[in-house]
Design an enzyme around this catalytic site. Sequence first.
Site: not given
Length: 356
Positions: A136-138, A161, A165
């Site tokens: 993810t870009d998060e 989260y 990741k």
Amino acid sequence: MKNKTLLITGGAGFIGSALVRHLIEITDYRVVNLDKLTYAGNLESLGPVSSNDRYVFEQVDICNAAEVARVFREHRPDAIMHLAAESHVDRSIDGPAAFIETNVTGTCVLLEAARAYWNELPEAEKTQFRFHHISTDEVYGSLGAEGLFSETSPYQPNSPYSASKASSDHMVRAWHETYGLPALITNCSNNYGPCQFPEKLVPLIILNALAGKPLPIYGKGDQIRDWLYVDDHARALLRVLETGRSGETYNIGGHNEKTNLEVVKTLCAILDQKRPDHPGGIGRYEELITHVTDRPGHDQRYAIDASKIEQELGWMPEETFESGMTKTVDWYLNNATWCQRVLDGSYRGERLGVIE
């Protein structure tokens, strides 16, 4: 010559099921779907391909090393695409331990199983094998008003989260550098489309609007995300698997930076056209918008620089923001049974991720 086999983890989830459908419908790969079937996993999302003789389902937890090793032995995959993850930010605020267990420990178990399997392959098959990790870009944290996330942006995760990741990304990179495991990483922007679990913004807004319920928006709704239609993402993942370079990271984005408030108003406008018989006597669905207390640690802006995958691999999104959102609304309007069965489970549309 036998069809190549792809092992897809998390194939009953939102992005995973879109990928599995794409692989079965567009390619000649044999697909093994390994999924634990948590609250977010739904085999009904795979209805169109479940009877295909190139599709196999294995209900397995990626943290179960013995079962994961068995799946490798029995199905002999030519590549693995790893999507299995706890992925809902609000749930990670309520219960971070499950995210560490699945996203960190589970990825480690999977990497070790893949490494043991890969080490025993004949040399030609070893060279062709790929471990494709979908992220993810998060992991990059929050952007200011300007700039884009690139593949070289520093990692600054702000939620349990995204921290889990980020850890899994680092492990995949380490297994490539330390053990030589042929690995690729992709980091994508916000996905939306058919079969998405209704905790997420787009399906929650559609289903709440149809039911005449409040449409919750965190804070002012000025948080900016880049929106990517899930079928475009599935095409990108296949392109990276087949033509990406081992050891590389590719960012996947939709070129659609919108505030959350813009997203909600767009959905309301589409619903005004398609379901003009508004519930509860309201004149427009927009009247249901309700601003609620913002999420703790809420990142302000994400935006993806997808020039690397476009220039090196020739991938571009096919859907515009408007066409993708319209297709999404149409799917939810035409699949009320799927929605009802999901909502009959443990999730009732309640607010999650509130720190007391």
